[in-house]
Motif scaffolding. Structure first.
Motif, PDB file in Angstrom:
ATOM      1  N   GLN A 236      -3.206  -0.209  12.427  1.00 10.96           N
ATOM      2  CA  GLN A 236      -1.905   0.045  11.812  1.00 10.96           C
ATOM      3  C   GLN A 236      -1.796  -0.743  10.519  1.00 10.96           C
ATOM      4  O   GLN A 236      -2.341  -1.847  10.406  1.00 10.96           O
ATOM      5  CB  GLN A 236      -0.767  -0.390  12.745  1.00 10.96           C
ATOM      6  N   PHE A 237      -1.106  -0.159   9.549  1.00 10.29           N
ATOM      7  CA  PHE A 237      -0.817  -0.836   8.295  1.00 10.29           C
ATOM      8  C   PHE A 237       0.629  -1.287   8.320  1.00 10.29           C
ATOM      9  O   PHE A 237       1.520  -0.517   8.676  1.00 10.29           O
ATOM     10  CB  PHE A 237      -1.006   0.098   7.098  1.00 10.29           C
ATOM     11  N   LEU A 238       0.860  -2.525   7.954  1.00  9.62           N
ATOM     12  CA  LEU A 238       2.211  -3.066   7.830  1.00  9.62           C
ATOM     13  C   LEU A 238       2.390  -3.475   6.373  1.00  9.62           C
ATOM     14  O   LEU A 238       1.851  -4.496   5.950  1.00  9.62           O
ATOM     15  CB  LEU A 238       2.400  -4.261   8.776  1.00  9.62           C
ATOM     16  N   SER A 239       3.097  -2.647   5.602  1.00  9.62           N
ATOM     17  CA  SER A 239       3.250  -2.900   4.171  1.00  9.62           C
ATOM     18  C   SER A 239       4.635  -3.405   3.843  1.00  9.62           C
ATOM     19  O   SER A 239       5.632  -2.918   4.381  1.00  9.62           O
ATOM     20  CB  SER A 239       2.997  -1.620   3.375  1.00  9.62           C
ATOM     21  N   ALA A 240       4.681  -4.384   2.964  1.00 14.00           N
ATOM     22  CA  ALA A 240       5.939  -4.915   2.445  1.00 14.00           C
ATOM     23  C   ALA A 240       5.724  -5.248   0.977  1.00 14.00           C
ATOM     24  O   ALA A 240       4.976  -6.158   0.653  1.00 14.00           O
ATOM     25  CB  ALA A 240       6.369  -6.144   3.223  1.00 14.00           C
ATOM     26  N   SER A 241       6.352  -4.486   0.124  1.00 14.37           N
ATOM     27  CA  SER A 241       6.198  -4.712  -1.305  1.00 14.37           C
ATOM     28  C   SER A 241       7.138  -5.840  -1.735  1.00 14.37           C
ATOM     29  O   SER A 241       8.270  -5.897  -1.275  1.00 14.37           O
ATOM     30  CB  SER A 241       6.542  -3.430  -2.049  1.00 14.37           C
ATOM     31  N   PRO A 242       6.771  -6.759  -2.562  1.00  9.30           N
ATOM     32  CA  PRO A 242       5.495  -6.933  -3.243  1.00  9.30           C
ATOM     33  C   PRO A 242       4.530  -7.865  -2.511  1.00  9.30           C
ATOM     34  O   PRO A 242       3.511  -8.241  -3.063  1.00  9.30           O
ATOM     35  CB  PRO A 242       5.907  -7.555  -4.574  1.00  9.30           C
ATOM     36  N   GLN A 243       4.824  -8.271  -1.269  1.00 13.15           N
ATOM     37  CA  GLN A 243       3.983  -9.239  -0.570  1.00 13.15           C
ATOM     38  C   GLN A 243       2.574  -8.716  -0.318  1.00 13.15           C
ATOM     39  O   GLN A 243       1.611  -9.454  -0.394  1.00 13.15           O
ATOM     40  CB  GLN A 243       4.608  -9.646   0.773  1.00 13.15           C
ATOM     41  N   GLY A 244       2.444  -7.448   0.047  1.00 16.73           N
ATOM     42  CA  GLY A 244       1.128  -6.888   0.309  1.00 16.73           C
ATOM     43  C   GLY A 244       1.091  -6.139   1.622  1.00 16.73           C
ATOM     44  O   GLY A 244       2.126  -5.809   2.197  1.00 16.73           O
ATOM     45  N   THR A 245      -0.100  -5.892   2.115  1.00 19.77           N
ATOM     46  CA  THR A 245      -0.298  -5.106   3.323  1.00 19.77           C
ATOM     47  C   THR A 245      -1.097  -5.899   4.333  1.00 19.77           C
ATOM     48  O   THR A 245      -2.086  -6.534   3.999  1.00 19.77           O
ATOM     49  CB  THR A 245      -1.040  -3.790   2.996  1.00 19.77           C
ATOM     50  N   THR A 246      -0.681  -5.819   5.587  1.00 22.39           N
ATOM     51  CA  THR A 246      -1.415  -6.410   6.702  1.00 22.39           C
ATOM     52  C   THR A 246      -2.039  -5.269   7.485  1.00 22.39           C
ATOM     53  O   THR A 246      -1.383  -4.270   7.775  1.00 22.39           O
ATOM     54  CB  THR A 246      -0.470  -7.214   7.621  1.00 22.39           C
ATOM     55  N   VAL A 247      -3.316  -5.408   7.807  1.00 20.94           N
ATOM     56  CA  VAL A 247      -4.002  -4.426   8.641  1.00 20.94           C
ATOM     57  C   VAL A 247      -4.075  -5.017  10.039  1.00 20.94           C
ATOM     58  O   VAL A 247      -4.620  -6.097  10.235  1.00 20.94           O
ATOM     59  CB  VAL A 247      -5.415  -4.106   8.104  1.00 20.94           C
ATOM     60  N   GLN A 248      -3.495  -4.309  10.998  1.00 24.19           N
ATOM     61  CA  GLN A 248      -3.415  -4.795  12.375  1.00 24.19           C
ATOM     62  C   GLN A 248      -4.363  -3.987  13.257  1.00 24.19           C
ATOM     63  O   GLN A 248      -4.311  -2.764  13.272  1.00 24.19           O
ATOM     64  CB  GLN A 248      -1.977  -4.650  12.863  1.00 24.19           C
ATOM     65  N   LEU A 249      -5.249  -4.690  13.963  1.00 28.28           N
ATOM     66  CA  LEU A 249      -6.175  -4.055  14.903  1.00 28.28           C
ATOM     67  C   LEU A 249      -5.605  -4.195  16.306  1.00 28.28           C
ATOM     68  O   LEU A 249      -5.313  -5.304  16.742  1.00 28.28           O
ATOM     69  CB  LEU A 249      -7.549  -4.717  14.835  1.00 28.28           C
ATOM     70  N   ILE A 250      -5.464  -3.078  17.000  1.00 23.47           N
ATOM     71  CA  ILE A 250      -4.890  -3.085  18.337  1.00 23.47           C
ATOM     72  C   ILE A 250      -5.954  -2.633  19.327  1.00 23.47           C
ATOM     73  O   ILE A 250      -6.392  -1.484  19.297  1.00 23.47           O
ATOM     74  CB  ILE A 250      -3.653  -2.168  18.403  1.00 23.47           C
ATOM     75  N   PHE A 251      -6.360  -3.567  20.182  1.00 23.71           N
ATOM     76  CA  PHE A 251      -7.371  -3.281  21.195  1.00 23.71           C
ATOM     77  C   PHE A 251      -6.702  -2.922  22.508  1.00 23.71           C
ATOM     78  O   PHE A 251      -5.651  -3.469  22.839  1.00 23.71           O
ATOM     79  CB  PHE A 251      -8.268  -4.511  21.399  1.00 23.71           C
TER      80      PHE A 251
ATOM     81  N   MET B 158       0.861  -1.165   0.000  1.00 24.92           N
ATOM     82  CA  MET B 158       0.000   0.000   0.000  1.00 24.92           C
ATOM     83  C   MET B 158       0.910   1.231   0.000  1.00 24.92           C
ATOM     84  O   MET B 158       1.777   1.359   0.851  1.00 24.92           O
ATOM     85  CB  MET B 158      -0.894  -0.030   1.240  1.00 24.92           C
ATOM     86  N   THR B 159       0.666   2.116  -0.926  1.00 25.26           N
ATOM     87  CA  THR B 159       1.459   3.340  -0.987  1.00 25.26           C
ATOM     88  C   THR B 159       1.037   4.301   0.124  1.00 25.26           C
ATOM     89  O   THR B 159      -0.046   4.159   0.706  1.00 25.26           O
ATOM     90  CB  THR B 159       1.275   4.050  -2.345  1.00 25.26           C
ATOM     91  N   LYS B 160       1.888   5.277   0.403  1.00 28.96           N
ATOM     92  CA  LYS B 160       1.561   6.277   1.425  1.00 28.96           C
ATOM     93  C   LYS B 160       0.324   7.072   1.045  1.00 28.96           C
ATOM     94  O   LYS B 160      -0.480   7.424   1.896  1.00 28.96           O
ATOM     95  CB  LYS B 160       2.742   7.211   1.660  1.00 28.96           C
ATOM     96  N   GLU B 161       0.146   7.342  -0.241  1.00 28.33           N
ATOM     97  CA  GLU B 161      -1.030   8.085  -0.711  1.00 28.33           C
ATOM     98  C   GLU B 161      -2.317   7.298  -0.442  1.00 28.33           C
ATOM     99  O   GLU B 161      -3.293   7.853   0.054  1.00 28.33           O
ATOM    100  CB  GLU B 161      -0.912   8.392  -2.202  1.00 28.33           C
ATOM    101  N   ILE B 162      -2.301   6.016  -0.753  1.00 28.40           N
ATOM    102  CA  ILE B 162      -3.486   5.188  -0.514  1.00 28.40           C
ATOM    103  C   ILE B 162      -3.737   5.044   0.984  1.00 28.40           C
ATOM    104  O   ILE B 162      -4.871   5.134   1.437  1.00 28.40           O
ATOM    105  CB  ILE B 162      -3.340   3.815  -1.195  1.00 28.40           C
ATOM    106  N   ALA B 163      -2.678   4.843   1.775  1.00 29.92           N
ATOM    107  CA  ALA B 163      -2.823   4.713   3.227  1.00 29.92           C
ATOM    108  C   ALA B 163      -3.430   5.979   3.836  1.00 29.92           C
ATOM    109  O   ALA B 163      -4.239   5.895   4.757  1.00 29.92           O
ATOM    110  CB  ALA B 163      -1.480   4.416   3.873  1.00 29.92           C
ATOM    111  N   SER B 164      -3.083   7.140   3.296  1.00 33.53           N
ATOM    112  CA  SER B 164      -3.623   8.390   3.840  1.00 33.53           C
ATOM    113  C   SER B 164      -5.111   8.552   3.550  1.00 33.53           C
ATOM    114  O   SER B 164      -5.804   9.292   4.231  1.00 33.53           O
ATOM    115  CB  SER B 164      -2.849   9.595   3.296  1.00 33.53           C
ATOM    116  N   ARG B 165      -5.624   7.839   2.556  1.00 26.32           N
ATOM    117  CA  ARG B 165      -7.047   7.933   2.201  1.00 26.32           C
ATOM    118  C   ARG B 165      -7.850   6.694   2.592  1.00 26.32           C
ATOM    119  O   ARG B 165      -9.060   6.644   2.394  1.00 26.32           O
ATOM    120  CB  ARG B 165      -7.179   8.144   0.695  1.00 26.32           C
ATOM    121  N   ALA B 166      -7.198   5.688   3.145  1.00 27.74           N
ATOM    122  CA  ALA B 166      -7.816   4.378   3.370  1.00 27.74           C
ATOM    123  C   ALA B 166      -9.054   4.427   4.257  1.00 27.74           C
ATOM    124  O   ALA B 166      -9.949   3.603   4.111  1.00 27.74           O
ATOM    125  CB  ALA B 166      -6.796   3.420   3.968  1.00 27.74           C
TER     126      ALA B 166
END
Length: 64
Positions: free
Chosen positions: A42-57, A1-9
């Motif tokens: 939180q977004f954890l991005s690693a190109s080209p593997q993809g992005t993990t969305v982490q929910l922190i409670f 996920m690019t920084k631009e997409i993350a800022s609008r996610a």
């Protein structure tokens, strides 16, 4: 996920997919739920593997 997409996610109706079948509400809704419960996302991005969305409670449940 690019920084631009993350800022609008978390914008309602923002999607990078085919708009015909995707409404772009998933992360926006998730953000609102996490905010209400004092959590974070939180977004954890690693190109080209993809992005993990982490929910922190929070450890403790707070009374609102």
């Amino acid at each position: 996920m690019t920084k631009e997409i993350a800022s609008r996610a978390f914008e309602p109706f923002f999607t990078t997919k085919n708009k015909q079948l995707n409404y772009g509400l998933g992360l926006s809704y998730c953000y609102q739920v996490m905010k209400k419960h004092h959590g974070e996302i939180q977004f954890l991005s690693a190109s080209p593997q993809g992005t993990t969305v982490q929910l922190i409670f929070p450890n403790e449940r707070r009374q609102s």
